[in-house]
Design a protein around this motif. Structure first.
Motif, PDB file in Angstrom:
ATOM      1  N   ALA A 224       0.831  -1.200   0.000  1.00 10.60           N
ATOM      2  CA  ALA A 224       0.000   0.000   0.000  1.00 10.60           C
ATOM      3  C   ALA A 224       0.868   1.253   0.000  1.00 10.60           C
ATOM      4  O   ALA A 224       2.105   1.184   0.027  1.00 10.60           O
ATOM      5  N   LYS A 225       0.200   2.388  -0.002  1.00  9.93           N
ATOM      6  CA  LYS A 225       0.876   3.684   0.059  1.00  9.93           C
ATOM      7  C   LYS A 225       1.754   3.775   1.305  1.00  9.93           C
ATOM      8  O   LYS A 225       2.822   4.403   1.291  1.00  9.93           O
ATOM      9  N   GLU A 226       1.317   3.135   2.407  1.00  7.12           N
ATOM     10  CA  GLU A 226       2.060   3.175   3.673  1.00  7.12           C
ATOM     11  C   GLU A 226       3.094   2.066   3.797  1.00  7.12           C
ATOM     12  O   GLU A 226       3.618   1.825   4.884  1.00  7.12           O
ATOM     13  N   GLY A 227       3.414   1.380   2.706  1.00  8.64           N
ATOM     14  CA  GLY A 227       4.398   0.298   2.743  1.00  8.64           C
ATOM     15  C   GLY A 227       3.739  -1.065   2.744  1.00  8.64           C
ATOM     16  O   GLY A 227       2.568  -1.228   2.392  1.00  8.64           O
ATOM     17  N   SER A 240      -2.090  -6.346  13.098  1.00  7.69           N
ATOM     18  CA  SER A 240      -1.297  -5.828  11.982  1.00  7.69           C
ATOM     19  C   SER A 240       0.108  -5.456  12.434  1.00  7.69           C
ATOM     20  O   SER A 240       0.326  -5.084  13.593  1.00  7.69           O
ATOM     21  N   LYS A 241       1.052  -5.545  11.480  1.00 13.55           N
ATOM     22  CA  LYS A 241       2.436  -5.181  11.744  1.00 13.55           C
ATOM     23  C   LYS A 241       3.049  -4.621  10.466  1.00 13.55           C
ATOM     24  O   LYS A 241       2.912  -5.214   9.392  1.00 13.55           O
ATOM     25  N   GLN A 242       3.720  -3.495  10.571  1.00 13.39           N
ATOM     26  CA  GLN A 242       4.356  -2.894   9.405  1.00 13.39           C
ATOM     27  C   GLN A 242       5.684  -3.571   9.127  1.00 13.39           C
ATOM     28  O   GLN A 242       6.492  -3.795  10.029  1.00 13.39           O
ATOM     29  N   LEU A 243       5.937  -3.889   7.837  1.00 13.69           N
ATOM     30  CA  LEU A 243       7.178  -4.535   7.436  1.00 13.69           C
ATOM     31  C   LEU A 243       8.118  -3.572   6.710  1.00 13.69           C
ATOM     32  O   LEU A 243       9.329  -3.632   6.895  1.00 13.69           O
ATOM     33  N   THR A 244       7.576  -2.719   5.841  1.00 10.84           N
ATOM     34  CA  THR A 244       8.381  -1.729   5.122  1.00 10.84           C
ATOM     35  C   THR A 244       7.628  -0.402   5.105  1.00 10.84           C
ATOM     36  O   THR A 244       6.427  -0.352   5.386  1.00 10.84           O
ATOM     37  N   LYS A 245       8.324   0.682   4.716  1.00 14.15           N
ATOM     38  CA  LYS A 245       7.719   2.015   4.758  1.00 14.15           C
ATOM     39  C   LYS A 245       7.405   2.598   3.378  1.00 14.15           C
ATOM     40  O   LYS A 245       6.523   3.447   3.257  1.00 14.15           O
TER      41      LYS A 245
END
Length: 388
Positions: A224-227, A240-245
């Motif tokens: 997505a736009k947010e990584g 949820s967990k963010q992996l890339t930016k």
């Protein structure tokens, strides 16, 4: 000095292991077969449709849903004119264990509209699966764009559906898009209950099921736009967990030699860059290990699989060059180390296949994954059979 030859054996074994670790994988060889002319080919799925234990090809085309029967690739149209506008996505998987897939479709595609367009259908198969299937219209969020069947909690499967944008957004600004899980009822004509997986991302072009924790339930990774984000169902809820930016449009995962996990992206949506990220040892964002290419033209699809029979995964990236008058193509990348920092590049195809979607599976039973590419401007459906 120890002259006993047995003294040297550990050194010999160590050197052999180092040489084996540094040994380059074989080159990718293929046999190209164009099996059909198509209209657009928005989406491809590879699965057994008729229960004969052969992997068939399911295609989401402009106004039709059809499958091509392995091995002769005879075409069977199973749905037509589901909506006034184009179809846009399809998912096909055996979710009830009878050896034959179930199919869902997304339609009424409108790239710029975010308030009312979009559609989701479940297709009920007839006894003869080469004939027309019965569509059941389900609830949908606007801008339906991608979907997957996943193994969900309680031993059941769920249909996960992702819009491109949030309701009423403009230029990626506004409410987040709603990624939903649809829970199939015993009678598919009855109401399908939904679960909210996430609603905070914007401009999400693609997502993909994974099973990184090896439990009965599958997870999702979304670009997505947010990584890139990871969604996991545990403790009775989605986490949820963010992996890339960085803004990513395409996302897939694989294993490097030695077993380390990686993800590969196209950045941004319809972008020029393809990058590999490796899983960190501890917490935190995934580290970019390599940039595979920075000159893609409208990058639109990725497929990770073991095409070479090495026991690890390689990457296929396709682009369509729809905007700007460039040259489309497909490239193949093989890892040359265990860290994901070194990759060997091969050109597989150019102007003859303008990739809209790519999938990988063993179509001929030789143990190697093959490539299936659906192409928009060139209007063809092509198999690249892996050759030993």
């Amino acid at each position: 000095m120890n002259k006993n030859p047995l003294f040297l054996l550990p050194l010999v074994f160590a050197c052999s292991a180092l040489l084996a670790a540094d040994k380059e994988p074989p080159l990718f060889k293929w046999r190209k077969v164009e099996i059909a002319k198509i209209s657009i080919g928005y989406g491809v799925q590879l699965t057994d449709v008729d229960g004969d234990k052969k992997t068939d090809i399911v295609l989401c085309d402009k106004k039709t849903i059809q499958w091509y029967q392995n091995p002769g690739w005879e075409k069977h149209i199973i749905a037509r004119d589901l909506t006034k506008r184009d179809n846009v996505c399809v998912t096909a998987r055996d979710i009830d264990g009878d050896g034959k897939c179930e199919i869902a479709v997304g339609g009424q595609w409108n790239f710029s509209e975010t308030r009312k367009d979009g559609a989701v259908f479940y297709l009920i198969p007839p006894k003869d699966r080469t004939q027309m299937w019965t569509p059941v219209k389900l609830y949908n969020e606007p801008s339906t764009h991608r979907m997957h069947w996943i193994r969900h909690h309680g031993g059941k499967y769920a249909l996960t559906v992702k819009p491109l944008r949030g309701r009423g957004t403009r230029n990626g600004v506004g409410p987040g898009l709603k990624l939903l899980a649809y829970l199939p009822p015993a009678d598919p004509r009855a109401e399908w209950k939904t679960e909210l997986i996430g609603d905070f991302l914007h401009l999400s072009h693609n997502f993909h099921p994974v099973n990184w924790d090896n439990d009965p339930e599958e997870e999702l990774i979304e670009a997505a736009k947010e990584g890139v984000w990871h969604f996991d169902y545990s403790g009775g809820k989605w986490n949820s967990k963010q992996l890339t930016k960085d803004f990513a449009g395409e996302i897939r995962d694989g294993k490097l030699p030695g077993g380390k996990r990686f993800i590969v992206t196209v950045e941004p949506m319809h972008g020029t860059k393809s990058a590999v990220y490796v899983e960190p040892e501890g917490k935190g964002l995934w580290k970019q290990a390599a940039v595979l290419d920075e000159k893609l033209q409208d990058g639109h699809a990725i497929a990770c699989a073991d095409y070479l029979g090495t026991g690890s995964d390689q990457i296929v990236v396709g682009w369509r060059a729809m905007n700007g008058g460039g040259v489309p193509g497909i490239k193949f990348f093989a890892p040359l180390d265990k860290t994901g920092t070194k990759w060997r590049e091969q050109k597989v195809s150019a102007k003859e296949v303008a990739v809209e979607d790519i999938k990988a599976a063993d179509l001929n039973g030789d143990g190697l994954a093959d490539i299936v590419a659906a192409a928009r401007q060139t209007k063809n459906l092509t198999i690249f059979f892996s050759v030993r």
